[in-house]
Scaffold this active site. Structure first.
Site, mmCIF file in Angstrom:
data_model
loop_
_atom_site.group_PDB
_atom_site.id
_atom_site.type_symbol
_atom_site.label_atom_id
_atom_site.label_comp_id
_atom_site.label_asym_id
_atom_site.label_seq_id
_atom_site.Cartn_x
_atom_site.Cartn_y
_atom_site.Cartn_z
ATOM 1 N N PHE A 48 0.895 -1.054 -0.013
ATOM 2 C CA PHE A 48 0.082 -0.127 0.034
ATOM 3 C C PHE A 48 0.693 1.299 0.074
ATOM 4 C CE2 PHE A 48 -3.013 -3.072 1.757
ATOM 5 C CZ PHE A 48 -4.254 -2.599 1.535
ATOM 6 N N ASP A 49 0.592 2.082 -0.838
ATOM 7 C CA ASP A 49 0.762 3.580 -0.540
ATOM 8 C C ASP A 49 0.030 4.038 0.736
ATOM 9 O OD1 ASP A 49 1.872 6.416 -1.364
ATOM 10 O OD2 ASP A 49 -0.106 6.615 -1.652
ATOM 11 N N MET A 50 0.675 5.216 1.217
ATOM 12 C CA MET A 50 -0.066 5.693 2.459
ATOM 13 C C MET A 50 -0.717 7.001 2.138
ATOM 14 S SD MET A 50 1.895 6.955 6.030
ATOM 15 C CE MET A 50 2.675 8.432 5.318
ATOM 16 N N ASP A 51 -0.073 7.846 1.684
ATOM 17 C CA ASP A 51 -0.762 9.485 1.373
ATOM 18 C C ASP A 51 -1.714 9.375 0.546
ATOM 19 O OD1 ASP A 51 0.285 10.957 3.791
ATOM 20 O OD2 ASP A 51 2.203 10.497 2.764
#
Length: 222
Positions: free
Chosen positions: A14-17
């Site tokens: 997963f990417d976060m932002d």
């Protein structure tokens, strides 16, 4: 919309932002406020090119946009961070379906990871704030790879830390730069758009474009 998966998915990165944490709108506001404060022109279209990139890349792009004025660019970047952190104290929230998606994928036995352009010193508190850290086997941050998104480095490194071939990883992204990065790494990219809808080029790089994280477990697990 769903494309053809290349092979069975063995892990999810997963990417976060903008993907797990609803922070990109806050970041965009901070860029605009910093520009106004310092009297420089940062159009929304330019700010959008910064989304998904690490701080080094953002700095370089701002320098270029300001005609090579490194001192002014550094002031803009520093003020953006200062304003973002101030706004984040009250305005950050979790993306809809984040906990539910993580719980469903973990319950299915898939190892989960984060690959974020944000530096570790700021990424970990953000994940911990929303009780996300326990879901992840590994967390790879933007200051830990040579080249930021849209280069593939961060997803290749994240897959290496998981011990999984990138081609067997699902990458979950919201930004155009993130999608390009995941695709260049050889992963299967699932885009959940945030501020920017996918262009035809970006959509062609995705296994699926989903309206929210609520649809992610079914898209991955079938």
């Amino acid at each position: 919309m769903r494309g053809n998966a290349m092979r069975a998915i063995e892990a999810v990165i997963f990417d976060m932002d903008g993907t797990l944490v609803d922070s990109e709108g806050v970041s965009r506001r901070a860029w605009s406020l910093a520009a106004n404060e310092l009297g420089v022109d940062l159009p929304d279209a330019f700010i959008d090119t910064l989304m998904g990139r690490n701080s080094r890349a953002c700095n370089s792009l701002v320098v270029e946009h300001l005609g090579g004025n490194e001192a002014l660019a550094q002031r803009v970047v520093d003020m953006h961070l200062e304003l973002f952190l101030k706004l984040a104290e009250t305005d950050l929230k979790l993306k809809p379906g984040a906990h539910e998606a993580l719980e469903a994928l973990r319950s299915a036995g898939l190892p989960l990871a984060v690959a974020t352009s944000t530096a570790r010193v700021r990424a970990l508190p953000r994940l911990e704030r929303f009780s996300l850290t326990p879901y992840f086997t590994s967390i790879t941050c933007g200051n830990e790879v040579a080249n930021g998104k849209p280069a593939p480095d961060i997803f290749i490194e994240s897959a290496r830390r998981l011990g999984v071939d990138p081609a067997a990883c699902a990458v979950i992204e919201d930004s155009h730069n993130g999608v390009r990065s995941g695709h260049a790494a050889g992963a299967q990219v699932f885009m959940v758009p945030d501020l920017m809808a996918p262009t035809p080029e970006v959509e062609s790089l995705c296994a699926a474009v989903l309206p929210s994280l609520h649809e992610l477990p079914e898209a991955i697990l079938g």
